[in-house]
Write a protein that holds these residues in place. Structure first.
Motif, PDB file in Angstrom:
ATOM      1  N   ALA A 153     -12.601  -3.121  23.255  1.00  0.00           N
ATOM      2  CA  ALA A 153     -12.162  -3.721  21.992  1.00  0.00           C
ATOM      3  C   ALA A 153     -13.301  -4.478  21.326  1.00  0.00           C
ATOM      4  O   ALA A 153     -13.560  -4.319  20.125  1.00  0.00           O
ATOM      5  N   GLU A 163     -20.198 -12.814  25.786  1.00  0.00           N
ATOM      6  CA  GLU A 163     -19.524 -12.255  26.962  1.00  0.00           C
ATOM      7  C   GLU A 163     -19.566 -13.289  28.084  1.00  0.00           C
ATOM      8  O   GLU A 163     -20.629 -13.764  28.474  1.00  0.00           O
ATOM      9  N   GLY A 191     -16.171  -5.598  31.043  1.00  0.00           N
ATOM     10  CA  GLY A 191     -14.823  -6.038  31.404  1.00  0.00           C
ATOM     11  C   GLY A 191     -14.049  -4.988  32.194  1.00  0.00           C
ATOM     12  O   GLY A 191     -14.618  -4.229  32.988  1.00  0.00           O
ATOM     13  N   THR A 192     -12.745  -4.963  31.993  1.00  0.00           N
ATOM     14  CA  THR A 192     -11.899  -3.994  32.692  1.00  0.00           C
ATOM     15  C   THR A 192     -12.197  -2.577  32.209  1.00  0.00           C
ATOM     16  O   THR A 192     -12.023  -1.608  32.949  1.00  0.00           O
ATOM     17  N   THR A 193     -12.660  -2.456  30.971  1.00  0.00           N
ATOM     18  CA  THR A 193     -13.005  -1.128  30.442  1.00  0.00           C
ATOM     19  C   THR A 193     -13.937  -0.391  31.402  1.00  0.00           C
ATOM     20  O   THR A 193     -13.737   0.787  31.699  1.00  0.00           O
ATOM     21  N   SER A 225     -10.320   4.279  34.637  1.00  0.00           N
ATOM     22  CA  SER A 225     -10.459   5.730  34.816  1.00  0.00           C
ATOM     23  C   SER A 225     -10.944   6.392  33.526  1.00  0.00           C
ATOM     24  O   SER A 225     -11.216   7.583  33.516  1.00  0.00           O
ATOM     25  N   LEU A 266      -9.440   7.164  30.633  1.00  0.00           N
ATOM     26  CA  LEU A 266      -8.613   8.097  29.855  1.00  0.00           C
ATOM     27  C   LEU A 266      -8.143   7.426  28.561  1.00  0.00           C
ATOM     28  O   LEU A 266      -7.298   6.537  28.588  1.00  0.00           O
ATOM     29  N   LEU A 307     -16.468 -17.999  24.947  1.00  0.00           N
ATOM     30  CA  LEU A 307     -15.757 -18.737  23.905  1.00  0.00           C
ATOM     31  C   LEU A 307     -15.059 -19.933  24.553  1.00  0.00           C
ATOM     32  O   LEU A 307     -14.325 -19.774  25.529  1.00  0.00           O
ATOM     33  N   ASN A 332     -10.582  -7.099  35.574  1.00  0.00           N
ATOM     34  CA  ASN A 332     -11.763  -7.953  35.716  1.00  0.00           C
ATOM     35  C   ASN A 332     -11.302  -9.396  35.961  1.00  0.00           C
ATOM     36  O   ASN A 332     -10.209  -9.779  35.543  1.00  0.00           O
ATOM     37  N   TRP A 369     -12.437 -12.158  34.670  1.00  0.00           N
ATOM     38  CA  TRP A 369     -12.868 -13.104  33.635  1.00  0.00           C
ATOM     39  C   TRP A 369     -11.826 -13.284  32.535  1.00  0.00           C
ATOM     40  O   TRP A 369     -11.913 -14.242  31.750  1.00  0.00           O
ATOM     41  N   ASP A 402      -8.503 -16.920  27.323  1.00  0.00           N
ATOM     42  CA  ASP A 402      -9.264 -17.788  26.408  1.00  0.00           C
ATOM     43  C   ASP A 402      -9.007 -17.420  24.950  1.00  0.00           C
ATOM     44  O   ASP A 402      -8.952 -18.298  24.081  1.00  0.00           O
ATOM     45  N   CYS A 434      -6.509  -6.084  24.467  1.00  0.00           N
ATOM     46  CA  CYS A 434      -5.435  -6.739  25.222  1.00  0.00           C
ATOM     47  C   CYS A 434      -5.151  -8.153  24.724  1.00  0.00           C
ATOM     48  O   CYS A 434      -4.146  -8.741  25.146  1.00  0.00           O
ATOM     49  N   SER A 469      -4.070   1.903  26.999  1.00  0.00           N
ATOM     50  CA  SER A 469      -4.714   0.628  26.678  1.00  0.00           C
ATOM     51  C   SER A 469      -6.099   0.825  26.082  1.00  0.00           C
ATOM     52  O   SER A 469      -6.492   0.115  25.147  1.00  0.00           O
ATOM     53  N   LEU A 470      -6.854   1.807  26.590  1.00  0.00           N
ATOM     54  CA  LEU A 470      -8.168   2.068  25.984  1.00  0.00           C
ATOM     55  C   LEU A 470      -7.988   2.519  24.535  1.00  0.00           C
ATOM     56  O   LEU A 470      -8.791   2.172  23.666  1.00  0.00           O
TER      57      LEU A 470
END
Ligand SMILES: Cc1cc2nc3c(=O)[nH]c(=O)nc-3n(C[C@H](O)[C@H](O)[C@H](O)COP(=O)(O)OP(=O)(O)OC[C@H]3O[C@@H](n4cnc5c(N)ncnc54)[C@H](O)[C@@H]3O)c2cc1C
Length: 471
Positions: free
Chosen positions: A17, A36, A43-45, A49, A51, A136, A195, A197, A201, A431, A444-445
């Protein structure tokens, strides 16, 4: 038409994102800084997987997720194809278009880490910068408008003036206090499958400057994974994920079914209900047929999942009769008689074609558990992403709570009363945005990509030919 924007933009978060927002804004000429929190991007990206999928049919999507925000769902659905092409044009290696799991279609990032590196490289080519280990901490406002932010690394901090700030910090699943407030009474019931992190926030900063939260704050996505004593790290998430939920019978530690296992698109509803059972734990029960099935359009085979479970020291029980299997579950805290009654009742109803008469019902994948050997694998719920979050309009502008009409579903007899004023200068994506997914899952991607691009474009401001369309 590139390069007209003179805006200075801060983007918080460097997952799909944040990077999609940052590159999109920089392509329009904006001066972009990405902050970052972690020591590396992605991150989780980067753990995923890869997709990038959503439903193939908008009607099916809206039917599957009726409580989500239809306007935002339409943004994702209508712009995901061009988003995937845009990724490829940015140098992201993309697999071919594919149909999946019976209802969706998408393209896979060949290597999610390559994807985030390619987007970061593109951002730098366009003059943007990324500051790692810099989170942030607080938004700065003047007269209700966001005019910048304060960032820090835990010990030192600095401020940056900005025309716009994009929040893309990845949700609040890593924040025990928020998870307990909104989702489950005890975070002991959940593994974090994301992830470490993303601790809300973005949400907390938006709320602090008057932003609104969405409905669906208690809904989330994840998959059951191997319960303790299995041991694994975040590198093993895909190997210990128990994808076979929709094909099996799921029992809680009381030996009872607690959900229609087949609901949803990929076990997300089962996972949410498991999180609310004692200890967030239970057993998946399979017979030799369901334990040999290809799952999710051939993505993975149930037998392989069971083999991996043993490798990671998960509890995998095997027996030649259901009675014996239930006795073995009893050694792990499940009342054996209760479990056996549940399984027999389930088998009777399925054999009679009466899955709908069960409580809870079993409406799809009516597989009996009748062919030995039988298996039971011990599972625990996890959280990958929060589905509730910051309320935004279709330009990803954060909705201001005061002055807005309620965001709860209701019939507003006079549509002219609908009010969604915004916090000027503040955008959200991925997210951090709430109520696109809502209990059921549409990817989600795809959400991160499309809302990120939309937020970046809106933050950069309308181009010479776009003024009317964008306002
Ligand atoms: C094993 C696994 C497989 C998955 N597979 C898929 C899949 O195939 N398809 C799919 O659609 N989804 C998948 N997902 C989910 C998907 O990867 C994520 O939900 C999605 O990538 C989220 O994107 P994002 O940009 O919103 O958040 P993220 O990618 O998590 O990025 C958020 C970033 O914000 C940073 N951050 C947090 N707080 C701050 C702060 N205060 N300041 C600055 N930065 C901050 C974080 O460090 C992080 O880098 C998978 C997830 C997992 C764990």
């Amino acid at each position: 038409m590139q390069g007209w924007s003179d805006k200075r933009i801060a983007v918080c978060g460097s997952g799909m994102a944040g990077l999609a927002a940052a590159v999109t804004a920089a392509e329009r000429g904006a001066r972009v800084v990405v902050f970052e929190k972690a020591p590396g991007i992605g991150g989780t990206t980067a753990m995923s997987s890869g997709l990038v999928w959503t439903f193939a049919d908008i009607g099916e999507l809206m039917d599957a997720i009726p409580d989500g925000n239809p306007a935002l769902q339409a943004v994702v659905f209508n712009t995901v194809d061009e988003g995937r092409d845009w990724l490829a044009a940015c140098g992201v290696e993309m697999g071919p278009e594919e149909s999946l799991i019976g209802h969706g279609r998408g393209r896979t990032l060949v290597d999610p880490r390559q994807a985030v590196e390619a987007l970061a490289g593109r951002l730098r080519e366009l003059g943007g910068t990324i500051e790692l280990d810099t989170a942030l901490e607080e938004l700065r406002t003047d007269g209700g408008r966001v005019i910048g932010l304060r960032v820090g690394d835990g010990t030192s901090r600095h401020t940056m003036a900005a025309d716009a700030v994009v929040l893309a910090t990845g949700g609040f699943q890593g924040n025990p206090e928020l998870v307990t407030r909104y989702i489950v009474p005890s975070t002991d019931n959940l593994y974090l499958r994301a992830n470490p992190w993303s601790s809300g926030d973005g949400l907390l900063s938006a709320l602090a400057v008057g932003g609104a939260a969405t409905p669906g704050m208690d809904t989330f996505y994840g998959h059951p994974m191997l319960a303790p004593p299995a041991s694994f790290s975040d590198k093993d998430f895909l190997n210990v994920t128990q994808w076979q939920g929709a094909s099996c019978v799921a029992l809680n530690l009381l030996g009872r079914r607690f959900v229609d296992e087949s609901t949803g698109t990929g076990g997300e509803v089962l996972n949410q209900e498991l999180a609310r059972q004692p200890k967030g734990r239970g057993f998946y029960v399979l017979d030799s047929r369901t334990a040999g099935m290809d799952l999710m359009g051939g993505f993975v085979n149930a037998r392989v999942i069971l083999e991996r479970a043993q490798k990671y020291h998960g509890v995998v029980l095997q027996a030649d009769t259901l009675e014996e299997l239930c006795q073995r579950m009893q050694e792990h805290g499940v009342p054996g008689g209760g479990a056996e009654r549940t399984l027999n009742e389930y088998n009777r109803a399925i054999a009679a074609g009466e899955g709908a008469s069960l409580s809870p019902q079993r409406l799809r994948k009516p597989f009996p558990v009748t062919v030995p050997p039988f298996f039971a694998v011990s599972v625990k719920a996890s959280i990958t992403l929060t589905m509730g979050g910051i309320a935004v309009d279709e330009q990803m502008r954060v909705v201001r709570r005061s002055g807005a009409t309620s965001l709860l579903a209701q019939s507003l007899s006079d549509p002219s009363l609908l009010r969604e004023p915004v916090v000027e200068g503040l955008y959200a994506a991925g997210c951090d945005v709430g109520n696109i997914n809502h209990r059921n899952y549409m990817g989600s991607l795809s959400v991160a990509l499309t809302t990120g691009r939309r937020a970046g474009a809106a933050a950069a401001g309308p181009g010479p030919d776009e003024g009317a369309e964008r306002r």
